[in-house]
Motif scaffolding. Structure first.
Motif, PDB file in Angstrom:
ATOM      1  N   LEU A 181     -11.214  12.766   6.105  1.00  0.00           N
ATOM      2  CA  LEU A 181     -12.335  12.227   6.877  1.00  0.00           C
ATOM      3  C   LEU A 181     -11.912  11.080   7.781  1.00  0.00           C
ATOM      4  CD1 LEU A 181     -15.081  12.308   4.094  1.00  0.00           C
ATOM      5  CD2 LEU A 181     -14.881  13.831   6.062  1.00  0.00           C
ATOM      6  N   GLY A 182     -10.636  10.695   7.721  1.00  0.00           N
ATOM      7  CA  GLY A 182     -10.083   9.704   8.635  1.00  0.00           C
ATOM      8  C   GLY A 182     -10.679   8.328   8.492  1.00  0.00           C
ATOM      9  N   GLU A 183     -11.112   7.750   9.640  1.00  0.00           N
ATOM     10  CA  GLU A 183     -11.582   6.367   9.661  1.00  0.00           C
ATOM     11  C   GLU A 183     -12.913   6.170   8.935  1.00  0.00           C
ATOM     12  OE1 GLU A 183     -11.692   4.968  13.649  1.00  0.00           O
ATOM     13  OE2 GLU A 183      -9.516   5.030  13.907  1.00  0.00           O
ATOM     14  N   GLN A 184     -13.561   7.251   8.532  1.00  0.00           N
ATOM     15  CA  GLN A 184     -14.805   7.113   7.770  1.00  0.00           C
ATOM     16  C   GLN A 184     -14.549   6.608   6.357  1.00  0.00           C
ATOM     17  OE1 GLN A 184     -17.865  10.293   8.376  1.00  0.00           O
ATOM     18  NE2 GLN A 184     -16.131  11.352   9.296  1.00  0.00           N
ATOM     19  N   VAL A 185     -13.288   6.645   5.911  1.00  0.00           N
ATOM     20  CA  VAL A 185     -12.939   6.239   4.556  1.00  0.00           C
ATOM     21  C   VAL A 185     -12.312   4.856   4.577  1.00  0.00           C
ATOM     22  CG1 VAL A 185     -11.561   6.801   2.522  1.00  0.00           C
ATOM     23  CG2 VAL A 185     -12.552   8.644   3.906  1.00  0.00           C
ATOM     24  N   ALA A 186     -12.814   3.966   3.719  1.00  0.00           N
ATOM     25  CA  ALA A 186     -12.263   2.615   3.625  1.00  0.00           C
ATOM     26  C   ALA A 186     -12.289   2.158   2.177  1.00  0.00           C
ATOM     27  CB  ALA A 186     -13.064   1.643   4.488  1.00  0.00           C
ATOM     28  N   ALA A 187     -11.181   1.612   1.712  1.00  0.00           N
ATOM     29  CA  ALA A 187     -11.120   1.025   0.377  1.00  0.00           C
ATOM     30  C   ALA A 187     -11.588  -0.416   0.470  1.00  0.00           C
ATOM     31  CB  ALA A 187      -9.698   1.093  -0.162  1.00  0.00           C
ATOM     32  N   ILE A 188     -12.499  -0.806  -0.408  1.00  0.00           N
ATOM     33  CA  ILE A 188     -13.044  -2.158  -0.412  1.00  0.00           C
ATOM     34  C   ILE A 188     -12.675  -2.820  -1.729  1.00  0.00           C
ATOM     35  CG2 ILE A 188     -15.158  -3.536  -0.295  1.00  0.00           C
ATOM     36  CD1 ILE A 188     -16.431  -1.175   1.222  1.00  0.00           C
ATOM     37  N   LEU A 189     -11.997  -3.965  -1.644  1.00  0.00           N
ATOM     38  CA  LEU A 189     -11.638  -4.698  -2.854  1.00  0.00           C
ATOM     39  C   LEU A 189     -12.896  -5.220  -3.525  1.00  0.00           C
ATOM     40  CD1 LEU A 189      -8.540  -6.723  -1.591  1.00  0.00           C
ATOM     41  CD2 LEU A 189      -8.555  -4.641  -2.969  1.00  0.00           C
ATOM     42  N   GLU A 190     -12.873  -5.268  -4.849  1.00  0.00           N
ATOM     43  CA  GLU A 190     -14.054  -5.663  -5.605  1.00  0.00           C
ATOM     44  C   GLU A 190     -13.697  -6.776  -6.580  1.00  0.00           C
ATOM     45  OE1 GLU A 190     -17.416  -3.221  -7.978  1.00  0.00           O
ATOM     46  OE2 GLU A 190     -15.392  -2.927  -8.722  1.00  0.00           O
ATOM     47  N   VAL A 191     -14.540  -7.785  -6.628  1.00  0.00           N
ATOM     48  CA  VAL A 191     -14.425  -8.813  -7.650  1.00  0.00           C
ATOM     49  C   VAL A 191     -15.414  -8.457  -8.741  1.00  0.00           C
ATOM     50  CG1 VAL A 191     -14.711 -11.247  -8.193  1.00  0.00           C
ATOM     51  CG2 VAL A 191     -13.774 -10.570  -5.973  1.00  0.00           C
ATOM     52  N   ARG A 192     -14.942  -8.398  -9.971  1.00  0.00           N
ATOM     53  CA  ARG A 192     -15.797  -7.950 -11.059  1.00  0.00           C
ATOM     54  C   ARG A 192     -15.769  -8.957 -12.195  1.00  0.00           C
ATOM     55  NH1 ARG A 192     -15.799  -1.880 -13.618  1.00  0.00           N
ATOM     56  NH2 ARG A 192     -17.280  -2.277 -15.266  1.00  0.00           N
ATOM     57  N   LEU A 193     -16.922  -9.187 -12.793  1.00  0.00           N
ATOM     58  CA  LEU A 193     -17.038 -10.104 -13.907  1.00  0.00           C
ATOM     59  C   LEU A 193     -17.686  -9.367 -15.067  1.00  0.00           C
ATOM     60  CD1 LEU A 193     -16.997 -12.993 -15.120  1.00  0.00           C
ATOM     61  CD2 LEU A 193     -19.266 -13.318 -14.128  1.00  0.00           C
ATOM     62  N   ASP A 194     -16.993  -9.317 -16.183  1.00  0.00           N
ATOM     63  CA  ASP A 194     -17.553  -8.721 -17.394  1.00  0.00           C
ATOM     64  C   ASP A 194     -17.828  -9.835 -18.385  1.00  0.00           C
ATOM     65  OD1 ASP A 194     -17.406  -5.986 -16.617  1.00  0.00           O
ATOM     66  OD2 ASP A 194     -15.247  -6.050 -16.933  1.00  0.00           O
ATOM     67  N   VAL A 195     -18.998  -9.809 -19.015  1.00  0.00           N
ATOM     68  CA  VAL A 195     -19.385 -10.835 -19.967  1.00  0.00           C
ATOM     69  C   VAL A 195     -19.575 -10.201 -21.331  1.00  0.00           C
ATOM     70  CG1 VAL A 195     -21.108 -12.586 -20.533  1.00  0.00           C
ATOM     71  CG2 VAL A 195     -20.544 -12.121 -18.133  1.00  0.00           C
ATOM     72  N   LEU A 196     -18.927 -10.786 -22.340  1.00  0.00           N
ATOM     73  CA  LEU A 196     -19.070 -10.312 -23.705  1.00  0.00           C
ATOM     74  C   LEU A 196     -19.839 -11.343 -24.524  1.00  0.00           C
ATOM     75  CD1 LEU A 196     -15.454  -9.017 -24.449  1.00  0.00           C
ATOM     76  CD2 LEU A 196     -17.485  -7.648 -23.993  1.00  0.00           C
TER      77      LEU A 196
END
Length: 202
Positions: A181-196
């Motif tokens: 799909l070419g330029e329609q695809v982009a990887a986006i970095l994610e910041v994630r927080l898990d709470v226990l």
């Protein structure tokens, strides 16, 4: 210990045309802190002793303790006129928010609920009573449709078929399936927080 005063814009309305006032923010505070409500984060709210409505547009928050993050509590009012007759214990179980009720639920944002089909889609339409606080303009779009898919392959197929314009939450392993799909695809970095919970930490 701390008092915060807010001034609401004049003429605010819910999507059903009812006036949106300080009392709706007060109801949100009562809703969050009601003992019958479960699963709600009380940080900051528990430092408040109450909300005072000096007028429909003048709102005063009273705190028993200093809470530096008070801005994070100014999230959303709740429509007292719609929810007041539904006990919180029933709301927690879905009363007032069910598939049958969703189109009647008043909102304050640019889009209001039109319909929901479980496990399929949510339809939103332009809220005629909303204008952008900075520009005074209504929503740019007439409607938005969110679709749910059972797995990434079904979502990718839906995107390829033109059923949806944007697909989110694909895993790294799905990237090869959409590389063409070419330029329609982009990887986006994610910041994630898990709470226990504390009792689950060794």
């Amino acid at each position: 210990a701390m008092t915060v005063t807010w001034k609401l814009s004049d003429g605010l309305k819910w999507s059903d045309g009812e006036a949106l006032t300080c009392d709706d923010f007060k109801y949100a505070y009562e809703w969050v802190t009601d003992p019958a409500n479960v699963g709600v984060v009380l940080a900051g709210w528990e430092d408040m002793s109450g909300i005072e409505c000096a007028s429909d547009t003048d709102m005063i928050w009273h705190f028993d303790a200093i809470y530096e993050g008070y801005l994070t509590l100014a999230v959303a009012p709740l429509p007292r006129h719609y929810l007041k007759d539904i006990p919180i214990a029933d709301q927690v179980k879905g009363a007032g928010f069910s598939v049958e009720d969703i189109a009647k639920l008043p909102v304050s944002g640019p889009f209001k609920f039109e319909s929901v089909t479980p496990a399929a889609e949510l339809r939103l339409v332009k809220n005629p009573n909303y204008t952008n606080a900075r520009t005074g303009a209504p929503a740019n779009l007439d409607s938005i449709i969110y679709k749910w898919y059972g797995d990434p392959d079904a979502m990718i197929a839906g995107f390829r078929a033109g059923e949806i314009d944007v697909a989110f939450d694909l895993a790294d392993s799905d990237i090869p399936k959409v590389q063409d799909l070419g330029e329609q695809v982009a990887a986006i970095l994610e910041v994630r927080l898990d709470v226990l919970p504390v009792d689950h930490v060794d």
